[in-house]
Design a protein around this motif. Sequence first.
Motif, PDB file in Angstrom:
ATOM      1  N   ASN A 132      28.517  77.313   8.820  1.00 38.58           N
ATOM      2  CA  ASN A 132      27.920  77.702  10.105  1.00 38.58           C
ATOM      3  C   ASN A 132      27.702  76.516  11.042  1.00 38.58           C
ATOM      4  OD1 ASN A 132      27.151  79.961  11.685  1.00 38.58           O
ATOM      5  ND2 ASN A 132      24.997  79.394  11.443  1.00 38.58           N
ATOM      6  N   ARG A 133      28.412  75.404  10.802  1.00 38.62           N
ATOM      7  CA  ARG A 133      28.225  74.236  11.653  1.00 38.62           C
ATOM      8  C   ARG A 133      29.260  74.200  12.777  1.00 38.62           C
ATOM      9  NH1 ARG A 133      24.744  70.333   9.093  1.00 38.62           N
ATOM     10  NH2 ARG A 133      25.646  68.503  10.110  1.00 38.62           N
ATOM     11  N   LEU A 134      28.873  73.565  13.862  1.00 42.54           N
ATOM     12  CA  LEU A 134      29.735  73.333  15.008  1.00 42.54           C
ATOM     13  C   LEU A 134      30.355  71.951  14.837  1.00 42.54           C
ATOM     14  CD1 LEU A 134      30.639  74.401  17.815  1.00 42.54           C
ATOM     15  CD2 LEU A 134      28.631  73.256  18.772  1.00 42.54           C
ATOM     16  N   VAL A 135      31.706  71.897  14.767  1.00 44.86           N
ATOM     17  CA  VAL A 135      32.405  70.678  14.363  1.00 44.86           C
ATOM     18  C   VAL A 135      33.337  70.207  15.480  1.00 44.86           C
ATOM     19  CG1 VAL A 135      33.979  69.650  12.674  1.00 44.86           C
ATOM     20  CG2 VAL A 135      32.291  71.357  11.936  1.00 44.86           C
ATOM     21  N   GLN A 147      25.249  65.890  22.957  1.00 40.56           N
ATOM     22  CA  GLN A 147      24.333  66.200  21.855  1.00 40.56           C
ATOM     23  C   GLN A 147      24.448  67.655  21.405  1.00 40.56           C
ATOM     24  OE1 GLN A 147      20.294  64.666  22.128  1.00 40.56           O
ATOM     25  NE2 GLN A 147      20.894  63.250  23.759  1.00 40.56           N
ATOM     26  N   ALA A 148      25.679  68.079  21.101  1.00 37.71           N
ATOM     27  CA  ALA A 148      25.917  69.488  20.803  1.00 37.71           C
ATOM     28  C   ALA A 148      26.398  69.752  19.387  1.00 37.71           C
ATOM     29  CB  ALA A 148      26.945  70.054  21.790  1.00 37.71           C
ATOM     30  N   PHE A 149      27.151  68.837  18.793  1.00 34.49           N
ATOM     31  CA  PHE A 149      27.842  69.137  17.540  1.00 34.49           C
ATOM     32  C   PHE A 149      26.988  68.767  16.331  1.00 34.49           C
ATOM     33  CE2 PHE A 149      31.191  68.892  20.673  1.00 34.49           C
ATOM     34  CZ  PHE A 149      31.993  69.970  20.339  1.00 34.49           C
ATOM     35  N   ASP A 150      27.132  69.571  15.290  1.00 34.70           N
ATOM     36  CA  ASP A 150      26.460  69.279  14.024  1.00 34.70           C
ATOM     37  C   ASP A 150      27.207  68.200  13.248  1.00 34.70           C
ATOM     38  OD1 ASP A 150      24.467  71.494  14.171  1.00 34.70           O
ATOM     39  OD2 ASP A 150      26.275  72.736  14.078  1.00 34.70           O
ATOM     40  N   THR A 151      28.540  68.208  13.378  1.00 32.79           N
ATOM     41  CA  THR A 151      29.395  67.265  12.662  1.00 32.79           C
ATOM     42  C   THR A 151      30.492  66.799  13.602  1.00 32.79           C
ATOM     43  OG1 THR A 151      29.030  68.469  10.581  1.00 32.79           O
ATOM     44  CG2 THR A 151      30.884  66.919  10.648  1.00 32.79           C
ATOM     45  N   THR A 152      30.714  65.499  13.654  1.00 29.37           N
ATOM     46  CA  THR A 152      31.832  64.933  14.406  1.00 29.37           C
ATOM     47  C   THR A 152      32.640  64.049  13.473  1.00 29.37           C
ATOM     48  OG1 THR A 152      30.747  65.004  16.579  1.00 29.37           O
ATOM     49  CG2 THR A 152      32.494  63.374  16.283  1.00 29.37           C
ATOM     50  N   LEU A 153      33.957  64.216  13.511  1.00 29.57           N
ATOM     51  CA  LEU A 153      34.861  63.390  12.723  1.00 29.57           C
ATOM     52  C   LEU A 153      35.743  62.578  13.662  1.00 29.57           C
ATOM     53  CD1 LEU A 153      34.800  66.523  11.327  1.00 29.57           C
ATOM     54  CD2 LEU A 153      35.780  65.172   9.464  1.00 29.57           C
ATOM     55  N   SER A 154      35.940  61.315  13.321  1.00 27.67           N
ATOM     56  CA  SER A 154      36.897  60.450  14.021  1.00 27.67           C
ATOM     57  C   SER A 154      37.694  59.738  12.941  1.00 27.67           C
ATOM     58  CB  SER A 154      36.169  59.436  14.911  1.00 27.67           C
ATOM     59  OG  SER A 154      37.081  58.488  15.440  1.00 27.67           O
ATOM     60  N   THR A 176      28.140  62.888  21.173  1.00 30.22           N
ATOM     61  CA  THR A 176      28.601  64.254  20.907  1.00 30.22           C
ATOM     62  C   THR A 176      27.684  64.985  19.938  1.00 30.22           C
ATOM     63  OG1 THR A 176      30.001  63.702  18.984  1.00 30.22           O
ATOM     64  CG2 THR A 176      30.990  63.467  21.186  1.00 30.22           C
ATOM     65  N   LEU A 177      26.874  64.230  19.177  1.00 32.24           N
ATOM     66  CA  LEU A 177      26.101  64.800  18.073  1.00 32.24           C
ATOM     67  C   LEU A 177      24.673  65.136  18.483  1.00 32.24           C
ATOM     68  CD1 LEU A 177      27.321  62.343  15.318  1.00 32.24           C
ATOM     69  CD2 LEU A 177      27.563  64.836  15.186  1.00 32.24           C
ATOM     70  N   ARG A 178      24.188  66.234  17.955  1.00 31.57           N
ATOM     71  CA  ARG A 178      22.756  66.520  18.091  1.00 31.57           C
ATOM     72  C   ARG A 178      21.994  65.510  17.236  1.00 31.57           C
ATOM     73  NH1 ARG A 178      21.109  68.168  13.325  1.00 31.57           N
ATOM     74  NH2 ARG A 178      22.462  69.405  11.958  1.00 31.57           N
ATOM     75  N   PRO A 179      20.731  65.237  17.536  1.00 32.65           N
ATOM     76  CA  PRO A 179      19.943  64.353  16.663  1.00 32.65           C
ATOM     77  C   PRO A 179      19.947  64.875  15.224  1.00 32.65           C
ATOM     78  CG  PRO A 179      18.791  64.724  18.725  1.00 32.65           C
ATOM     79  CD  PRO A 179      19.977  65.657  18.734  1.00 32.65           C
ATOM     80  N   ALA A 232      27.439  58.471   8.792  1.00 32.39           N
ATOM     81  CA  ALA A 232      26.255  58.013   9.492  1.00 32.39           C
ATOM     82  C   ALA A 232      25.591  59.191  10.159  1.00 32.39           C
ATOM     83  CB  ALA A 232      26.618  56.941  10.529  1.00 32.39           C
ATOM     84  N   ILE A 233      24.317  59.044  10.463  1.00 27.88           N
ATOM     85  CA  ILE A 233      23.523  60.106  11.079  1.00 27.88           C
ATOM     86  C   ILE A 233      23.095  59.663  12.477  1.00 27.88           C
ATOM     87  CG2 ILE A 233      21.464  61.539  10.868  1.00 27.88           C
ATOM     88  CD1 ILE A 233      23.616  62.019   8.716  1.00 27.88           C
TER      89      ILE A 233
END
Length: 325
Positions: free
Chosen positions: A124-127, A190-197, A217-220, A322-323
Motif C-alpha cells: 500500500n505504499r506510494l513508490v 514530500q509525497a512518496f513513501d519510498t523512492t529508489l534511485s 520527494t519523500l514524506r518525513p 536512508a530515512i
Amino acid sequence: MIDYTPLYAGLQHIPALRPWLTTLPQQISEGLSAARWGDLPDWQAVLNALPDITPSSLETVSEVRVGGASDATEQQLQQLETQLRKLHPWRKGPWTLFDIFIDTEWRSDWKWDRVAPHLHDLSNRLVLDVGCGSGYHCWRQFGAGARRVIGIDPSAKFVAQFYALKKYMGLEKPVDVLPVGIEALPANLQAFDTTLSMGVLYHRRSPLDHLRELKETLRPGGQLLLETLVIDGGLGDCLVPEDRYAKMRNVWFFPSTATLESWLRKTGFVDVRTVDLDRTRLEEQRSTDWMRFESLVDFLDPEDHSKTVEGHPAPLRATLTAIAG
C-alpha cells in the motif's frame, strides 16, 4: 496508445501529488515531442502494430511473466516478436511475454533480489523509481504490494518499451513510466513513501543536489534506496574521472561508501546504512540477441577485469538505505 489519462485520474485522489497535475501533462507532452525524438513516430508505429492478445495470467512477484504461448496464434506470436525487436536495444529486464523471452542486457532481476530485502514493506505504499528505464523494477515493486508506482526516465524509447509491455500487463494497472527527469517534480513534494534511485547518481554533475532532490520527494520518515557505483576507500575518497569511465562519457563522481554515507547525512537523511556491495559480473551485464551493442566485457581491460579499459577500478555497486529526516 501512450495514454496517461488513468494516471491523471489516479493522482486526483492523492492529495500530496494533486498539485503536480498543473504541470505534468505539459511536461509529458514535451518529453514525447517528435521534434526532440526523431524516431518517435517509428516507435509509435510499433505500438500500433502490436497484436491484440488477451493474457491468461500475469506474474510480477517472482519474475515478470505475461500469459503463455497458448494465449496466441503462431501468427500473433511472430507479429509480436517482430514488433518488439524493432524497439532494440532492450536494456533492463528480463521479460517473458507469451513465452517470448526478451533477454535484456541487464539481469535486473538479480539486482532486485539484492535490493528488495532492504526495502520496507511496500504494501500500500506510494513508490517513485528515478531513472527506471523501461520499468522492470516498477513492476516488481507493484508485485511487492505497492499501491501506485511512478517511474521517471527522460528516454522516450524506454516509455515506448514500457507501453509495449503494459498493453498486455494491463493499461489500468497503477504503474506508469513518465518521460521526465527528477527536475520535473514540484519542489519539496514530500509525497512518496519510498523512492529508489538506482544507477543514476554517477550521471549527475552535482551528486549532493541529486540527494537533496531525492529527499524532497519523500514524506518525513519515507525510505530512500540508493544504488550507485562506488570505489574502495575511506571517508573523503572519491574518484572523478577526467574523461570516460568504462567508455561512458556522462559520468562524474564515484565516492567511497563512507563518503556517500556522509553526503546522505549532510543532505538531511538519517539511519544511513550501506546494505550491499556487489561487483558487476559479466553474466549480469552482457550483449544478447535483444541488445547487440557493446556491454561490460568490452568496457573492461581484456588482460585484467579488475580495471576498466581506461585503468579505473572495475564497477563496484553499493546499495544504501536512508530515512528522510
